[in-house]
Structures are given as structure tokens and as C-alpha cells.
Design a protein around this motif. Structure first.
Motif, mmCIF file in Angstrom:
data_model
loop_
_atom_site.group_PDB
_atom_site.id
_atom_site.type_symbol
_atom_site.label_atom_id
_atom_site.label_comp_id
_atom_site.label_asym_id
_atom_site.label_seq_id
_atom_site.Cartn_x
_atom_site.Cartn_y
_atom_site.Cartn_z
ATOM 1 N N GLY A 58 33.227 58.418 45.304
ATOM 2 C CA GLY A 58 33.854 57.448 44.411
ATOM 3 C C GLY A 58 33.062 56.170 44.288
ATOM 4 O O GLY A 58 31.877 56.125 44.630
ATOM 5 N N ILE A 59 33.719 55.120 43.812
ATOM 6 C CA ILE A 59 33.056 53.828 43.634
ATOM 7 C C ILE A 59 34.005 52.681 43.968
ATOM 8 O O ILE A 59 35.222 52.829 43.932
ATOM 9 N N VAL A 60 33.402 51.549 44.291
ATOM 10 C CA VAL A 60 34.129 50.285 44.428
ATOM 11 C C VAL A 60 33.786 49.455 43.202
ATOM 12 O O VAL A 60 32.612 49.230 42.905
ATOM 13 N N GLU A 61 34.808 49.051 42.466
ATOM 14 C CA GLU A 61 34.608 48.307 41.219
ATOM 15 C C GLU A 61 35.168 46.894 41.373
ATOM 16 O O GLU A 61 36.137 46.661 42.095
ATOM 17 N N GLY A 71 40.099 37.555 40.593
ATOM 18 C CA GLY A 71 39.106 38.574 40.939
ATOM 19 C C GLY A 71 39.762 39.773 41.607
ATOM 20 O O GLY A 71 40.732 39.616 42.345
ATOM 21 N N VAL A 72 39.233 40.950 41.332
ATOM 22 C CA VAL A 72 39.785 42.187 41.892
ATOM 23 C C VAL A 72 38.654 43.055 42.432
ATOM 24 O O VAL A 72 37.598 43.165 41.814
ATOM 25 N N LEU A 73 38.890 43.661 43.588
ATOM 26 C CA LEU A 73 38.036 44.723 44.112
ATOM 27 C C LEU A 73 38.922 45.944 44.316
ATOM 28 O O LEU A 73 40.008 45.830 44.900
ATOM 29 N N VAL A 74 38.485 47.093 43.833
ATOM 30 C CA VAL A 74 39.287 48.313 43.996
ATOM 31 C C VAL A 74 38.375 49.478 44.358
ATOM 32 O O VAL A 74 37.259 49.587 43.839
ATOM 33 N N PHE A 190 42.935 48.209 47.286
ATOM 34 C CA PHE A 190 42.486 47.133 46.398
ATOM 35 C C PHE A 190 42.809 45.778 47.017
ATOM 36 O O PHE A 190 43.665 45.663 47.903
ATOM 37 N N SER A 191 42.106 44.770 46.526
ATOM 38 C CA SER A 191 42.398 43.373 46.884
ATOM 39 C C SER A 191 42.362 42.560 45.606
ATOM 40 O O SER A 191 41.479 42.744 44.769
ATOM 41 N N ARG A 192 43.336 41.671 45.468
ATOM 42 C CA ARG A 192 43.404 40.801 44.291
ATOM 43 C C ARG A 192 43.382 39.351 44.761
ATOM 44 O O ARG A 192 44.135 38.977 45.653
ATOM 45 N N PHE A 193 42.517 38.555 44.157
ATOM 46 C CA PHE A 193 42.383 37.149 44.522
ATOM 47 C C PHE A 193 42.680 36.284 43.300
ATOM 48 O O PHE A 193 42.193 36.568 42.209
#
Length: 216
Positions: A58-61, A71-74, A190-193
Motif C-alpha cells: 500500500g501507500i501512505v498519502e 493536514g492529513v496522513l493516511v 490516519f492522523s488529522r492535524f
């Protein structure tokens, strides 16, 4: 006649297995677009079966919105590295990152929500329902269950309407992608900032601030 080149083209477009691609092309007499639809329709029916398979690639986007204010990392997983490079998969992951930025989910699925969180919310909703209505206890309980369903949509990513097509949920979108690509897909974390979130901003009277500057 279905050729190896046609099978290769369909595989590149969908990420589906070679035999599935050959079968789809045979069924549709070599029409690639109809074969894609065939795989999608077939995949929706078998998406649940694929959901048990291990998705370790998979991938981290990332997604940044509002000039850096959100900002989001998933991380989204899929079964093979080949499928992870699929453009359709990459666009899907980007859409998931945008969804998280816009809709502020706290959890991925209902099962992730701690029991104490749900119990507390039920207590609040029950108190609200009792204040709004003098209906019997069993009716109040039904009202609470209905509102808990809405609560899940607010806080769980898979339960939310897709921002680009509110007629489907994110869970349905995931199943459609599983069917189109032909591999299990899992939104892992995921993380949302959000800029300033959780900070107490100091507010001062403008006149007082001017006086402080004058007195130096």
C-alpha cells in the motif's frame, strides 16, 4: 479472439488477476470497457470474500488544505506492490485523505469506538430525548438507537457519506475499489492535524493592549 496483449491492458487498468481479466474479456467478446464493468460488477459481489485476505502493501498519502491549516496522513493497504502503483488506487487514497480533512472522523469503523464512549453518548442522547418528549421508555430507546446511527456517521470514516458522491458511504466506495482492482483494500490508520486545535488562544482587550505599549 482474446489476446495476451488485451489481457495485459485490462490488468493494467484494473489490477485484477490474469485469469479474471481473460474471463471478463471472453464474456464481453474482447470489449475492454465492458470487461471493466464486468469485473466491477463481479467484484462487488465478491468484495466481502476478498476482505479476509491479507493486505500488507500500500501507500501512505498526505493531504494539506487551506494554506497549511489542515493536514492529513493516511495509510491504506492493498495486497500487492503492483496494485499499490495502480493510478486508480492512488486516486482513491487521495480521496480518502481529502475525506478525512473535510469530515473530521475520529475512528475508521464502528468497532473501533470504545464502549465507554458509546455508553456516554447514549446517556446524553437519552437525556436529550426525554427532555424533548414524554414518550414511553421503549420509544425513547428507539430514538436513541436512531441517533447513535447518526453519531457513528459523524465519527467513523467508513460510515460517512463520500464528499464527492454523498449517495454512497466510504465503506461502499472501498468495496467498489476492491471490485475494480481485484484485491483486498484496508484503511489501516490516519492522523488529522488542524492548526491551533486544542490550544487556548489568549484574547486581550485591544485598548488594554495599546495602553501597555504606551506605558512601555
Amino acid at each position: 479472439m482474446v489476446t495476451a496483449l488485451m489481457v495485459k491492458e485490462l490488468r493494467e487498468k484494473t489490477g485484477a488477476g490474469m485469469m479474471d481479466c481473460k474471463k471478463a474479456l471472453t464474456k464481453t467478446e474482447g470489449n475492454v470497457e465492458k470487461a471493466i464493468d464486468f469485473l466491477r460488477e463481479k467484484g462487488i459481489a465478491s468484495a466481502e470474500k476478498k476482505s479476509g485476505r491479507i493486505a500488507a502493501e500500500g501507500i501512505v498519502e498526505s493531504y494539506i488544505h487551506g494554506n497549511g491549516r489542515i493536514g492529513v496522513l493516511v495509510e491504506v493497504n492493498i495486497e500487492t506492490d503492483f496494485a499499490a502503483k495502480n493510478e486508480d488506487f492512488k486516486k482513491f487514497v487521495k480521496d480518502i485523505a481529502m475525506q478525512i480533512a473535510a469530515s473530521k472522523p475520529l475512528y475508521i469503523k464502528k468497532e473501533d469506538v470504545p464502549e465507554e464512549v458509546i455508553n456516554k453518548e447514549k446517556e446524553i442522547l437519552k437525556a436529550q430525548a426525554m427532555n424533548e418528549s414524554e414518550k414511553p421508555e421503549h420509544i425513547i430507546e428507539k430514538m436513541v438507537l436512531g441517533r447513535i446511527g447518526k453519531y457513528y456517521k459523524d465519527i467513523c470514516l467508513l460510515e460517512q457519506p463520500f464528499i464527492k458522491n454523498p449517495d454512497i458511504t466510504i465503506e461502499k466506495l472501498v468495496k467498489e475499489k476492491i471490485s475494480a482492482i481485484g484485491e483486498n483494500i484496508s484503511i489501516r490508520r490516519f492522523s488529522r492535524f488542524e492548526m491551533g486545535e486544542g490550544l487556548e488562544k489568549k484574547e486581550e482587550n485591544f485598548a488594554d493592549e495599546v495602553n501597555k505599549q504606551i506605558k512601555g
